[in-house]
Design a protein around this motif. Structure first.
Motif, PDB file in Angstrom:
ATOM      1  N   MET A   1       0.829  -1.209   0.000  1.00  0.00           N
ATOM      2  CA  MET A   1       0.000   0.000   0.000  1.00  0.00           C
ATOM      3  C   MET A   1       0.859   1.253   0.000  1.00  0.00           C
ATOM      4  N   ASN A   2       2.172   1.082   0.016  1.00  0.00           N
ATOM      5  CA  ASN A   2       3.025   2.258   0.137  1.00  0.00           C
ATOM      6  C   ASN A   2       3.115   3.074  -1.148  1.00  0.00           C
ATOM      7  N   ALA A   3       3.138   2.359  -2.292  1.00  0.00           N
ATOM      8  CA  ALA A   3       3.232   3.093  -3.562  1.00  0.00           C
ATOM      9  C   ALA A   3       2.060   4.063  -3.747  1.00  0.00           C
ATOM     10  N   PRO A   4       0.833   3.615  -3.529  1.00  0.00           N
ATOM     11  CA  PRO A   4      -0.271   4.579  -3.675  1.00  0.00           C
ATOM     12  C   PRO A   4      -0.172   5.732  -2.689  1.00  0.00           C
ATOM     13  N   ILE A   5       0.306   5.445  -1.467  1.00  0.00           N
ATOM     14  CA  ILE A   5       0.394   6.537  -0.485  1.00  0.00           C
ATOM     15  C   ILE A   5       1.376   7.595  -0.983  1.00  0.00           C
ATOM     16  N   ARG A   6       2.469   7.113  -1.593  1.00  0.00           N
ATOM     17  CA  ARG A   6       3.432   8.076  -2.139  1.00  0.00           C
ATOM     18  C   ARG A   6       2.798   8.905  -3.266  1.00  0.00           C
ATOM     19  N   ARG A   7       2.006   8.207  -4.092  1.00  0.00           N
ATOM     20  CA  ARG A   7       1.356   8.961  -5.181  1.00  0.00           C
ATOM     21  C   ARG A   7       0.342   9.960  -4.628  1.00  0.00           C
ATOM     22  N   ILE A   8      -0.331   9.537  -3.536  1.00  0.00           N
ATOM     23  CA  ILE A   8      -1.292  10.455  -2.925  1.00  0.00           C
ATOM     24  C   ILE A   8      -0.569  11.706  -2.417  1.00  0.00           C
TER      25      ILE A   8
ATOM     26  N   LEU B   1      -0.202  13.918  -5.178  1.00  0.00           N
ATOM     27  CA  LEU B   1      -1.499  14.557  -5.467  1.00  0.00           C
ATOM     28  C   LEU B   1      -1.732  15.721  -4.503  1.00  0.00           C
TER      29      LEU B   1
ATOM     30  N   ARG C   1      -9.865  -5.824   0.492  1.00  0.00           N
ATOM     31  CA  ARG C   1      -8.952  -5.322  -0.529  1.00  0.00           C
ATOM     32  C   ARG C   1      -8.484  -6.394  -1.495  1.00  0.00           C
TER      33      ARG C   1
ATOM     34  N   VAL D   1     -10.002   7.745  -2.570  1.00  0.00           N
ATOM     35  CA  VAL D   1      -8.563   7.703  -2.325  1.00  0.00           C
ATOM     36  C   VAL D   1      -8.211   6.519  -1.430  1.00  0.00           C
TER      37      VAL D   1
ATOM     38  N   TYR E   1      -8.279   3.463  -3.436  1.00  0.00           N
ATOM     39  CA  TYR E   1      -7.089   3.379  -4.286  1.00  0.00           C
ATOM     40  C   TYR E   1      -5.890   2.895  -3.471  1.00  0.00           C
ATOM     41  N   VAL E   2      -5.734   3.451  -2.277  1.00  0.00           N
ATOM     42  CA  VAL E   2      -4.604   3.043  -1.438  1.00  0.00           C
ATOM     43  C   VAL E   2      -4.725   1.565  -1.096  1.00  0.00           C
TER      44      VAL E   2
ATOM     45  N   GLU F   1      -4.416  -0.434  -4.678  1.00  0.00           N
ATOM     46  CA  GLU F   1      -3.310  -0.045  -5.552  1.00  0.00           C
ATOM     47  C   GLU F   1      -3.726  -0.027  -7.007  1.00  0.00           C
TER      48      GLU F   1
ATOM     49  N   ALA G   1       1.473   7.028   7.648  1.00  0.00           N
ATOM     50  CA  ALA G   1       0.847   5.922   6.927  1.00  0.00           C
ATOM     51  C   ALA G   1       1.917   5.021   6.308  1.00  0.00           C
ATOM     52  N   LEU G   2       2.977   5.626   5.787  1.00  0.00           N
ATOM     53  CA  LEU G   2       4.057   4.826   5.198  1.00  0.00           C
ATOM     54  C   LEU G   2       4.752   3.995   6.274  1.00  0.00           C
TER      55      LEU G   2
ATOM     56  N   GLY H   1      -2.026  -2.829   7.976  1.00  0.00           N
ATOM     57  CA  GLY H   1      -2.799  -2.293   6.857  1.00  0.00           C
ATOM     58  C   GLY H   1      -3.898  -1.346   7.303  1.00  0.00           C
TER      59      GLY H   1
ATOM     60  N   LYS I   1      -2.341   1.966   8.162  1.00  0.00           N
ATOM     61  CA  LYS I   1      -1.935   2.654   6.938  1.00  0.00           C
ATOM     62  C   LYS I   1      -3.123   3.357   6.288  1.00  0.00           C
ATOM     63  N   LEU I   2      -4.184   2.579   6.126  1.00  0.00           N
ATOM     64  CA  LEU I   2      -5.370   3.127   5.458  1.00  0.00           C
ATOM     65  C   LEU I   2      -5.959   4.285   6.257  1.00  0.00           C
TER      66      LEU I   2
ATOM     67  N   ALA J   1      -3.598   7.365   6.137  1.00  0.00           N
ATOM     68  CA  ALA J   1      -3.634   7.984   4.814  1.00  0.00           C
ATOM     69  C   ALA J   1      -4.965   8.698   4.598  1.00  0.00           C
TER      70      ALA J   1
ATOM     71  N   ALA K   1       1.018  -5.390   6.455  1.00  0.00           N
ATOM     72  CA  ALA K   1       1.647  -5.117   5.170  1.00  0.00           C
ATOM     73  C   ALA K   1       3.122  -4.875   5.399  1.00  0.00           C
ATOM     74  N   PRO K   2       3.942  -5.007   4.344  1.00  0.00           N
ATOM     75  CA  PRO K   2       5.358  -4.687   4.498  1.00  0.00           C
ATOM     76  C   PRO K   2       5.512  -3.211   4.817  1.00  0.00           C
TER      77      PRO K   2
END
Lengths: 485, 461
Positions: free
Chosen positions: A1-8, A11, B196, B249, B252-253, B256, B368-369, B374, B377-378, B381, B453-454
């Motif tokens: 889920m990290n890639a989308p967070i970076r894209r967010i 944004l 998800r 959003v 999407y998170v 992905e 979040a990162l 998970g 994170k969600l 974010a 999640a990682p």
């Protein structure tokens, strides 16, 4: 889920970048435009919070702000009451700044002009109270008072110019009004006064000297026709031209009569000088047709007719119709048909003749000073056009001198000073009394002042000299005031 | 993973304390500045007020020290600074309007601020682990649904300035939508963590994008209909946009998949267009937006125009606090507080304030990162993005990026419910960030350890 967070987060950066851009657009790029909007109450309040610059004539304020203890902090007053109303205009909380210098030079008076930028910065640094610039006008207080008094309660306008510089020495329009009633902080009273002034049929808020419905110039325009004739090279001041009792106009059944019974000279002929002296309609009508529309119109344009001028108030351009057939041309040559002039423009014609044919750009503001009387800007005379050659100007001067010496303009004579001038009686329509005109300058050989006077409904139909007797004394009074007589 | 950092993790609590004192200092300076500009005197009882502020701020700081010692050190100072600046501006507008202490908006805002800080501290105190919230996923969904519907109930629903987004109980009024935002984020996070896999794996490829199966479209459709419902029945453009944007959003998170954003944008565009065609108030907003100075617009509302002229009056450097005329704009202390700041602090000050929000959001996304589960994170974010989106909707509305909608600026605007919600939001983010930055050895294994999640190491440098 990290890639989308970076894209967010990218944004989010874009969203905020949009906000930074939009606020920069408003507060930096558009700021000036938004602040100059007439409905911007903040600007208005800010202007009132600063001392507005004075408008001065001969060192004395004709408009100044005095402290007031209400929300607006400063009250605008006009010590001259209605003497300078069309020059100063008004400064009203409700109706804004307008009607004259107050409107035309608002940025300088309020202190927001770019010309004052460095001064503002130094004022901020030195902690000085901010205030607007003061304007010293070119008006001659005596001439203005003389014009106002001589015009009295007749409707009309007077303009006096310095022919050598274009400086406006007097500008009077009657009826006038007292701008103080509009600058009052009592909103109800201001609104009532505004309504009343606008409803008044004699339209006191119109500056007849530079705007309004304009006037047909009548016979004063014969100076322009004479100038065109002399400039064409086909005529001299002694040329003999036809001057019958009535001029038969081609294409129509109407004829062009003189303002007096009979012909202008023996054998129906007359010299150019004599034709101007007695204001011979038929001779000038014939001249107009003889010269042709193009020559006639181009001469008018050289005197500035049709130009956009600001003094700094915007002057309504005077006009000669674009299309002229022969009878219309004959009518236009004597200042009738659709020829329309402002008194300022008529004065500029006289001033051009007086100044060896060079027309100077008219202006009202002589000097811009800071609140501590330091000069910020000074007007420099500007040439507008070479209307006629120096020779032609000399001939026209001699012809106009004759008018005052022994013609229709004898009422403008000043003892000990040679005056040049021309009278006019401008027909407005059947049943209406004509406007009486006079324009001229003095002294004839080294002019210090050029004037134009119009008195609405002041003439007598069919009697040129009668009009001269109404308008010429007013011009005389103004010229005497300038010359110190 | 390449290397394990050797130096011991730091809590950064002292950094927070310094920043916090700086924030309080700026607020006090602004407060004194206003008083000097408006009344020409240092405010009466300044010492008491400063001590009060310090007690609140440092009190919260101490709660963090004891209960979330690894929490992000920047969020609390930013929230304190924004809240304080908002108070100063509201107080300044009270002075301009000549409101007495008793009826002043500033007094109310101050009381709500104190209450919000106490409640936020309470959240941190009692909520030891954010993963506990996951147990209440569907409860949260139901609560959010009720909160959103409350204003529509006859008797307690109130229509204020054309929007039915208030409830009134006796003398108290409350905007439940603000709190619903957080509760919904909890619900979305819990729900999406469960689903998800289904939402992201199944589907068919069209034009390079993997589109979901029709039956998986259910949740997004429900969210869409809910947000349209808010738009239509409560005439609340802002909340509608905020909640739907938040959901898309987070979806999407979780998955992905960029296709969810495309679907979300398409649905939103269709909904917005239909709403534009059907509802007069939406058309009106669009007309105001396109031409705020047309005579037609000015005849109905000159608010946007006045706000723009206010900002223009501020220019680059502003008029100075207490020296402008923000009170000429309607709602200068709530919806239009940003133009009020733009006028008095100038473009420079406005940039600074916007940057504070950027920092806050960025710290949220960083949390979040960093967090390992998970759900966390969600949730982080979603909460962080909701702040960003809300700022965009409000500031974009007053600066004509998008049509004006009625939302409050987080922390700045006058309004108790907004303050309460945003302080709670920050408390949640702080709680999650504590988990994110805490060394792995110290993290208690959560209820969903298998679903983690990682993670990435970002905070420790």
């Amino acid at each position: 889920m990290n890639a989308p967070i970076r894209r967010i987060s990218t944004l989010v950066a874009l969203l905020f970048a949009a906000l930074l851009l939009s606020s920069t657009w408003i507060q930096f790029v558009q700021a000036k435009e938004l602040q100059e909007r007439p409905d911007n109450r903040r600007t208005l309040l800010a202007n009132y919070a600063r001392e507005r610059g004075q408008i001065l004539v001969g060192g004395n304020p004709i408009a100044r702000s005095v402290p007031s203890d209400d929300e607006l902090k400063w009250l605008r007053t006009y010590p001259g009451k209605d003497l300078y109303s069309h020059i100063t205009g008004y400064y009203s909380f409700t109706y804004g700044a307008g009607g004259g210098i107050e409107g035309a030079e608002d940025a300088l008076l309020s202190g927001s002009s770019d010309k004052l930028f460095y001064r503002r910065v130094t004022d901020i640094l030195t902690g000085k109270e901010q205030s607007g610039a003061s304007l010293e006008l070119t008006i001659n207080a005596k001439a203005q008072a003389a014009a106002d008094k001589a015009l009295g309660n007749q409707r009309g306008a007077v303009v006096a110019l310095d022919p050598k510089t274009g400086a406006i020495l007097a500008m009077v329009s009657h009826p006038a009004y007292d701008p103080s009633v509009l600058s009052s902080h009592d909103t109800a009273k201001v609104q009532a006064a505004w309504k009343e002034l606008n409803a008044d049929k004699s339209r006191p808020m119109v500056n007849r000297a530079i705007a309004g419905n304009l006037y047909p110039p009548g016979s004063t325009f014969k100076v322009v026709t004479a100038a065109a004739a002399l400039e064409s090279g086909k005529f001299t001041e002694e040329s003999s031209i036809p001057g019958p009792a009535t001029l038969d106009l081609p294409l129509t059944t109407t004829n062009l009569p003189n303002d007096f019974p009979g012909a202008c000279g023996p054998n129906n002929r007359v010299t150019l000088t004599r034709a101007l002296e007695i204001s011979c309609n038929t001779a000038f009508g014939w001249l107009g047709m003889e010269l042709g529309a193009d020559e006639f119109r181009s001469q008018a344009a050289k005197f500035g007719i049709g130009d956009r001028i600001s003094v700094p108030m915007t002057v309504t351009p005077s006009s000669v119709p674009a299309e002229l057939n022969a009878p219309q041309l004959a009518q236009s040559a004597i200042g009738q048909y659709d020829v329309r002039m402002t008194p300022l423009q008529v004065a500029m014609i006289s001033a051009g003749v007086a100044n060896n044919g060079i027309v100077m750009k008219p202006y009202l503001v002589g000097r811009v000073t800071s609140s501590d009387l330091e000069t910020i800007d000074e007007a420099s005379p500007e040439q507008m056009s070479q209307a006629v050659s120096a020779d032609t100007a000399g001939a026209l001067t001699r012809m106009m001198q004759k008018v005052v010496e022994s013609g229709t303009g004898t009422a403008a004579q000043i003892s000990g000073v040679s005056v040049a001038g021309k009278t006019g009686t401008a027909q407005q329509g059947p049943g209406q009394p004509p406007h009486a005109w006079f324009t001229g300058f003095a002294p004839a050989d080294d002019a210090k002042v050029a004037v134009a006077v119009v008195v609405e409904d002041g003439g007598t139909a069919g009697n040129e000299a009668a009009g001269g007797r109404v308008a010429a004394p007013i011009a005389k009074a103004v010229m005497e005031a300038v010359l110190g007589r | 993973m390449s290397t394990v950092s050797s130096h011991p993790p730091r809590t950064r609590r002292n950094v927070e304390l310094v920043l916090l004192l700086l924030a309080v200092g700026i607020v006090v300076l602004a407060y004194v500045n206003v008083s000097l500009a408006v009344n020409n005197e240092v405010p009466a009882g300044l010492t008491t007020q400063v001590v009060g502020l310090l007690v609140l701020a440092v009190g919260f700081h101490l709660v963090l020290r004891f209960k979330a010692s690894y929490a992000d050190p920047v969020m609390l100072p930013i929230a304190t600074l924004l809240n304080g600046l908002g108070l100063v501006m509201i107080h300044r507008l009270d002075l301009a309007a000549g409101r007495s202490i008793g009826e002043a908006q500033g007094t109310r805002q101050l009381m709500w601020s104190a209450l919000s800080v106490v409640i936020a501290a309470g959240v941190l105190w009692f909520l030891r682990d954010h993963r506990v919230l996951r147990r209440y996923t569907f409860t949260a969904g139901a609560v959010a649904f009720v909160l959103l519907l409350l204003p529509l109930l006859p008797g307690i629903g109130r229509t204020v300035y054309g929007s039915r987004i208030w409830i009134g109980l006796g003398p108290f009024t409350f905007q439940p939508g603000e709190v619903a935002k957080i509760v919904l984020a909890v619900f979305f996070a819990g729900y999406l963590v469960q689903t998800r896999d289904a939402l992201s794996l199944a589907g068919r490829k069209v034009l390079g994008f993997t589109f979901p199966r029709a039956r998986d479209l259910g949740p997004i459709l429900v969210a869409w209909i809910l947000s349209l419902g808010i738009l239509v029945f409560e005439t609340d453009l802002g909340s509608s946009l905020l909640l739907f944007g938040l959901f898309v959003v987070m979806l999407y998170v979780a998955t992905e998949r960029i296709s969810w954003i495309a679907i979300g944008l398409a649905l939103f565009s269709v909904g917005a267009y239909v709403a534009y065609l059907l509802f007069g108030h939406v058309q009106q907003r669009v007309q105001f937006w396109l031409d705020p100075f047309s005579p037609d617009t000015l005849a109905v509302s000159d608010q946007l125009a006045k706000g723009l002229m206010g900002m223009a009056a501020g220019g680059l450097l502003g008029t100075g606090l207490g020296r402008g005329r923000p009170y000429l704009t309607p709602f200068a202390e709530s919806d239009y507080i940003i133009p009020s700041f733009g006028e008095e602090l100038g473009l420079v000050g406005l940039f600074a304030i916007l940057m504070l929000y950027v920092l806050l959001v960025e710290r949220g996304l960083r949390t979040a990162l960093g967090v390992r589960d998970g759900f966390g994170k969600l949730l982080a974010a979603g909460l962080a993005f909701s702040v960003a989106l809300q700022c965009f909707v409000v500031v974009g509305g007053v600066t004509r990026v998008i049509p004006l909608t009625g939302l409050t600026m987080p922390f700045l605007s006058a309004g108790g419910s907004s303050l309460l919600a945003n302080w709670s939001l920050v408390a949640l983010l702080l709680r999650i960030s504590d988990q994110a930055r805490r060394p792995v050895a110290e993290v208690r294994s959560g209820p969903n350890a298998t679903n983690d999640a990682p993670t990435e190491v970002v905070a420790v440098r």
